[in-house]
Design an enzyme around this catalytic site. Structure first.
Site, short mmCIF file in Angstrom:
data_model
loop_
_atom_site.label_atom_id
_atom_site.label_comp_id
_atom_site.label_asym_id
_atom_site.label_seq_id
_atom_site.Cartn_x
_atom_site.Cartn_y
_atom_site.Cartn_z
N CYS A 91 -22.11 -8.82 0.06
CA CYS A 91 -22.63 -9.14 1.55
C CYS A 91 -21.44 -9.66 2.43
O CYS A 91 -21.46 -9.63 3.42
CB CYS A 91 -23.68 -9.87 1.45
SG CYS A 91 -25.27 -9.13 0.73
N THR A 117 0.77 -1.12 0.12
CA THR A 117 -0.13 0.03 -0.16
C THR A 117 1.05 1.26 0.04
O THR A 117 0.67 2.11 -0.79
CB THR A 117 -0.94 0.06 1.15
OG1 THR A 117 -1.75 -1.05 1.36
CG2 THR A 117 -1.71 1.06 1.20
C1 LIG Z 1 -2.49 -6.17 -5.86
C2 LIG Z 1 -2.39 -5.64 -4.24
N1 LIG Z 1 -1.78 -4.66 -4.09
C3 LIG Z 1 -1.57 -3.97 -2.81
C4 LIG Z 1 -1.80 -4.80 -1.72
C5 LIG Z 1 -1.68 -4.25 -0.35
O1 LIG Z 1 -0.42 -4.69 0.04
P1 LIG Z 1 0.10 -4.51 1.66
O2 LIG Z 1 -1.06 -5.28 2.40
O3 LIG Z 1 1.36 -5.00 1.76
O4 LIG Z 1 -0.15 -3.17 1.83
C6 LIG Z 1 -2.45 -5.91 -1.81
C7 LIG Z 1 -2.89 -6.86 -0.64
O5 LIG Z 1 -4.09 -6.72 -0.18
C8 LIG Z 1 -2.62 -6.45 -2.89
O6 LIG Z 1 -3.33 -7.67 -3.25
S1 FES Z 2 -26.21 -9.08 3.77
FE1 FES Z 2 -27.19 -9.27 1.88
S2 FES Z 2 -28.72 -10.93 2.05
FE2 FES Z 2 -27.78 -10.71 3.93
#
Ligand SMILES: Cc1ncc(COP(=O)(O)O)c(C=O)c1O
Ligand code: FES
Lengths: 139, 405
Positions: free
Chosen positions: B329, B75
């Site tokens: 959901c 991130t």
């Molecule tokens: C494609 C991708 N980019 C970025 C991240 C974020 O990575 P991090 O958890 O190291 O911040 C993730 C993970 O959730 C991911 O799958």
């Molecule tokens: S959370 Fe959407 S039907 Fe229950």
């Protein structure tokens, strides 16, 4: 998110899954929700026209476990009640009984909507006027 | 004997390899020094460990150790790459090209850039999840400074044509950044061969610890710089300040070394298991694979089971099998997966998907159990599904006027 015991129980052993003959005059059908919202519920009641008592209730639900549990519980509550009593079932009663968390309240609203839709379908089929309900929709 | 719960959500995070933990432990206790302490053995030891790990990381991706900037994860890497390029190359232009199926860390950073006055083009993907190279090239303008396209997608595992993208980028003198979180350590990624200028990746998706990642920043042909997004002591060649997370870095290094050694065997074994899982589940009526099946990570599958809802499906076995679903959901929002929607999936199919991420510790026994559980639950839920009943009766679901609520 962890599910409550009761939700798990209804999910594992759902009560009254099935289909009633929707062309019968004694049967009211409510189909609510939409596939785009990820939930569709169909709830049906069979009514004794002499007494107004709901003699049978069935459901089929496409949705999360809470939606399945809400509809299963709703069918249990409907059986044996008159349609006038059934109208008063509130989604919050389902929430309380099933211990649904706030994000799952809409699943119970769906069940309440389905009950009302089924009752109205029955009423219209039998020459009664449609009841007006306030919108509870949260989707 | 099967041990529960079974973990098949390795795209979300992986368990740490015990060998990684072992390598890290001394750096919490005896060797606790600050790698920036130049004047005593504690610092020297930490620095030495960091240097070694930097080499391990660099080697995995064919980079020079000097091109590795340690971050807190991907991130941060995504943010630093995009914002850092936007600031550093402001005099050249303000246009960035990305795709709609990117991770939120890229998409939301791009939104931020737009707020700052930058311009972003979000390429649509084809129904198989791949970008269209002609569209990419057509989107480049004189003000374009960066193409940000991920290596492999976290939800569907689809691998983008990275070499072709970098060729286009080079031809137009545009930098190419890739979020390679899901690819590094799983398939061969080589920044030279792939022509990558900047690349973010993270340890916790490759059997390393959470909270540590790296940004590869090219130093030659061209020499790339990104503006630091945190002010401070000027660590990591001035691009990322902050006392280095030495145990994390050591673990990341070890994870990279293990990946380099085990990758080929892991990938081979996992693709066999993944194919077994996928082929068995496709025996179920109305089951569909999402995304391109050829250009895909060997350990990932994303499958939709029509007319059953993802969260309801998960509930059938999630005490014993950890999986994720593209259904709304399962998340806080009511929108189903934007990645699946970007492929053009209807909401019904997007709501009906499961994502499988196999990993180094997945066994065939676990896959067999998973196949059985999922098949049973799909059948059980279809018996309960009004949509399935209508489908079986030949009713066109689109012809129904749904009461939107
Ligand atoms: C494609 C991708 N980019 C970025 C991240 C974020 O990575 P991090 O958890 O190291 O911040 C993730 C993970 O959730 C991911 O799958
Ligand atoms: S959370 Fe959407 S039907 Fe229950």
């Amino acid at each position: 998110m962890a599910y409550s015991e009761k939700v798990i129980d209804h999910y594992t052993n759902p009560k009254n899954v099935g289909t009633l003959d929707k062309s019968s005059k004694k049967v009211g059908t409510g189909l609510v929700g939409a596939p785009e919202c990820g939930d569709v519920m169909r709830l049906q009641i069979e009514v004794d026209d002499a007494t107004g008592v709901i003699t049978d209730a069935k459901f089929k639900t496409f949705g999360c476990g809470s939606a399945i549990a809400s509809s299963s519980l709703a069918t249990e509550w409907l059986k044996g009640r008159t349609i006038d009593e059934a109208v008063t079932i509130d989604n919050m009663d389902l929430v309380e009984e099933l211990n649904l968390p706030p994000v799952k309240i809409h699943c119970s609203v769906l069940a309440e909507d389905a009950i009302k839709a089924a009752i109205n379908d029955y009423r219209v089929k039998n020459g009664l006027e449609e009841l007006a309900f306030e919108e509870k929709g949260v989707h | 004997m099967l041990k529960f719960p079974i973990y098949l959500d390795n795209n979300a995070t992986t368990p740490m390899d015990p060998r990684v933990l072992e390598a890290m432990i001394p750096y919490f206790t005896e060797h606790f020094g600050n790698a920036a302490s130049r004047n005593h053995p504690f610092g020297w030891q930490a620095e030495e460990a960091v240097d070694y790990a930097r080499e391990q990381v660099a080697q995995l991706i064919g980079a020079d150790p000097k091109e590795i900037i340690f971050t807190s994860g991907a991130t941060e890497g995504d943010n630093l790459a995009i914002k850092g390029v936007y600031e550093m190359y402001a005099s050249k232009g303000n246009h960035i090209i990305t795709a709609t199926t990117e991770h939120k860390a890229v998409l939301d950073t791009c939104k931020h850039i737009e707020k700052l006055g930058g311009e972003v083009t979000y390429l649509q993907v084809k129904p198989d999840g791949l970008i269209d190279l002609t569209e990419l090239e057509a989107a480049i303008k004189p003000t374009t400074i960066l193409i940000a396209i991920m290596y492999a997608n976290n939800e569907i595992g689809v691998i983008q044509p990275v070499k072709e993208i970098s060729t286009i980028a080079k031809k137009h003198g545009v930098l190419f950044f890739t979020d390679a979180v899901q690819a590094v350590g799983k398939i061969p990624v080589d920044v030279q061969k792939d022509g990558i200028d900047i690349m973010a990746f993270t340890a916790h998706k490759m059997y390393g610890p959470k909270g540590i990642g790296a940004l590869y920043v090219r130093r030659k042909n061209p020499r790339v710089k990104v503006t630091a997004q945190m002010d401070g002591g000027g660590h990591e060649r001035g691009m990322r300040s902050g006392t280095l997370n030495v145990p994390g870095i050591v673990g990341f290094g070890k994870a990279c070394e293990l990946a380099r050694l085990d990758m080929e065997a892991d990938a081979k074994r996992l693709s066999v298991l993944r194919d077994k899982l996928e082929n068995a589940l496709l025996q179920i009526e109305e089951a569909y694979v999402n995304g391109n099946r050829e250009h895909r990570l060997p350990h990932v599958a994303n499958i939709s089971f029509k007319h059953v809802e993802g969260e309801g499906l998960l509930m059938g076995f999630n005490k014993n099998i950890a999986l994720s679903s593209g259904s709304a959901c399962t998340s806080a929002s009511l929108e189903p997966s934007y990645v699946l929607k970007a492929l053009g999936l209807g909401d019904d199919l997007a709501h009906s998907s499961l994502r499988f991420g196999l990993g180094r510790f997945t066994t065939e026994e676990q896959i067999d159990y998973t196949i059985e559980q999922i098949s049973n639950t799909v059948h059980k839920l279809r018996e309960m599904s009004p949509l399935w009943e209508m489908y079986k009766e030949g009713i066109d679901l689109n012809s129904i006027e749904w009461a939107h609520h």
